[in-house]
Design a protein around this motif. Sequence first.
Motif, PDB file in Angstrom:
ATOM      1  N   LEU A   1     -19.116   2.245   9.841  1.00  0.00           N
ATOM      2  CA  LEU A   1     -19.670   3.122   8.815  1.00  0.00           C
ATOM      3  C   LEU A   1     -20.424   4.308   9.409  1.00  0.00           C
ATOM      4  O   LEU A   1     -20.839   5.215   8.665  1.00  0.00           O
ATOM      5  CB  LEU A   1     -20.627   2.332   7.902  1.00  0.00           C
TER       6      LEU A   1
ATOM      7  N   TRP B   1     -21.720   3.000   1.309  1.00  0.00           N
ATOM      8  CA  TRP B   1     -21.838   1.598   1.701  1.00  0.00           C
ATOM      9  C   TRP B   1     -23.148   1.361   2.465  1.00  0.00           C
ATOM     10  O   TRP B   1     -23.824   0.355   2.256  1.00  0.00           O
ATOM     11  CB  TRP B   1     -20.641   1.166   2.558  1.00  0.00           C
TER      12      TRP B   1
ATOM     13  N   PHE C   1     -16.060  -3.741   8.392  1.00  0.00           N
ATOM     14  CA  PHE C   1     -15.357  -2.706   7.630  1.00  0.00           C
ATOM     15  C   PHE C   1     -14.198  -2.113   8.423  1.00  0.00           C
ATOM     16  O   PHE C   1     -13.625  -1.106   8.016  1.00  0.00           O
ATOM     17  CB  PHE C   1     -16.342  -1.594   7.238  1.00  0.00           C
TER      18      PHE C   1
ATOM     19  N   ILE D   1     -13.609  -5.864   4.832  1.00  0.00           N
ATOM     20  CA  ILE D   1     -13.548  -4.968   3.678  1.00  0.00           C
ATOM     21  C   ILE D   1     -12.692  -3.776   4.087  1.00  0.00           C
ATOM     22  O   ILE D   1     -13.080  -2.989   4.961  1.00  0.00           O
ATOM     23  CB  ILE D   1     -14.956  -4.520   3.252  1.00  0.00           C
ATOM     24  N   SER D   2     -11.515  -3.644   3.465  1.00  0.00           N
ATOM     25  CA  SER D   2     -10.591  -2.608   3.900  1.00  0.00           C
ATOM     26  C   SER D   2      -9.685  -2.200   2.739  1.00  0.00           C
ATOM     27  O   SER D   2     -10.037  -2.372   1.570  1.00  0.00           O
ATOM     28  CB  SER D   2      -9.768  -3.107   5.097  1.00  0.00           C
TER      29      SER D   2
END
Length: 381
Positions: free
Chosen positions: A11, A23, A94, A110-111
């Motif tokens: 991120l 996020w 991520f 998380i994708s």
Amino acid sequence: MQSIVYHIDPLLEEPASIQASTWLEAIPELTAVLPGYRHIALTQQAGLALEPENPLELVSLVPAKPSLLGAAQSRQQLLRAWLSKHRPGLFISFDPESIPPPGTGNTILISSATTLLSGGSKGSVFSGFFKKVDSVPGFQAANVIVVPSNADKDAISERFPSLSSKIEVIYPALQEPIEPLGWSQQEQVKLRYSGGRDYFLFAGELSEDHEPIGLLRAYSLLKKWLMTGMPLVLAGSATKYTPTLEKLLLTYKYRTDVSVYPDLESSELQELVSAAYALLWPLEPNGRVLAKGNGYPVEWAFNAGVPVLGSDIPAMNELGAGAALLSPPGDLQQQAHSLMMIYKDEQLRNSLIAKGRERILKLNRHNTLMAYASVVRNFCG
């Protein structure tokens, strides 16, 4: 006390995306709906610090001195050793290239289908510890893969059927609500970006994937049918394709009515959405899923009372849920007709605005965080 570890380095990559920044802002709020755990922000970047009021505990895994193994392998060893030693209740990542190998604890990735099926790789921090098994990539080691739509899930499952049972669908509706602008504020925005005129807006990544040439062709048909002076504004994150787009616009027939604003600040982009006559997102995408689930301009438009036009693809149907005016991808006549209808039919425009405001009651940060909290509790209790 069990630990929930958020690997935040993906991120923090430059250039920073709006979705990544959102996020980072939302993770501390997620901790509030998951009390009773030790929440850790894990980084391998030097010099990082959190704000004093941040509920996360920062753990930095930075080598004390250069390693003969090289930077990549050094990061691999540090992260794997830390996970093996501390055995957190859950590791949240991520980036599909940073999923640890089996045996180091539970992992949530998380994708999106766009990312997972692209085939590209920046070089996994664990690339030396696992290999592809039966043509399934390394991110198969994740216990759960969270994607933004059922269309993403279907696309991944079609390619890798064995992963279907691992996939959860949670749309990342994490944007803070933006309020409609007052008349004077709208006029100021119009003066800055469209010469004081109402405008159609495409707000999103200025990439070839969104096929802006198709949008320009639909806009040309609208100009031909109505001879309207309403301009078209393209604004969003610049890509390698953006200079090509700007060059092509130099020979476009209606170039004086088209403006491109790359890399605006998030607040500026929000103002553009709030003052727009209609948001176009996107009219001719490449494929059946939205790029990386980055539909945040749609969330802004629903909040601000701006009608949304999009493509009739599965992901957009899920996102809009009847609150957007959709056209078949590639059908320039129908796309131009939709632009004409939103321009001429005030009743249709008001109906779409009302439906958008209803949609945002479900499509919001609170509901998204509660959905993620439910997935986390399945592992941590």
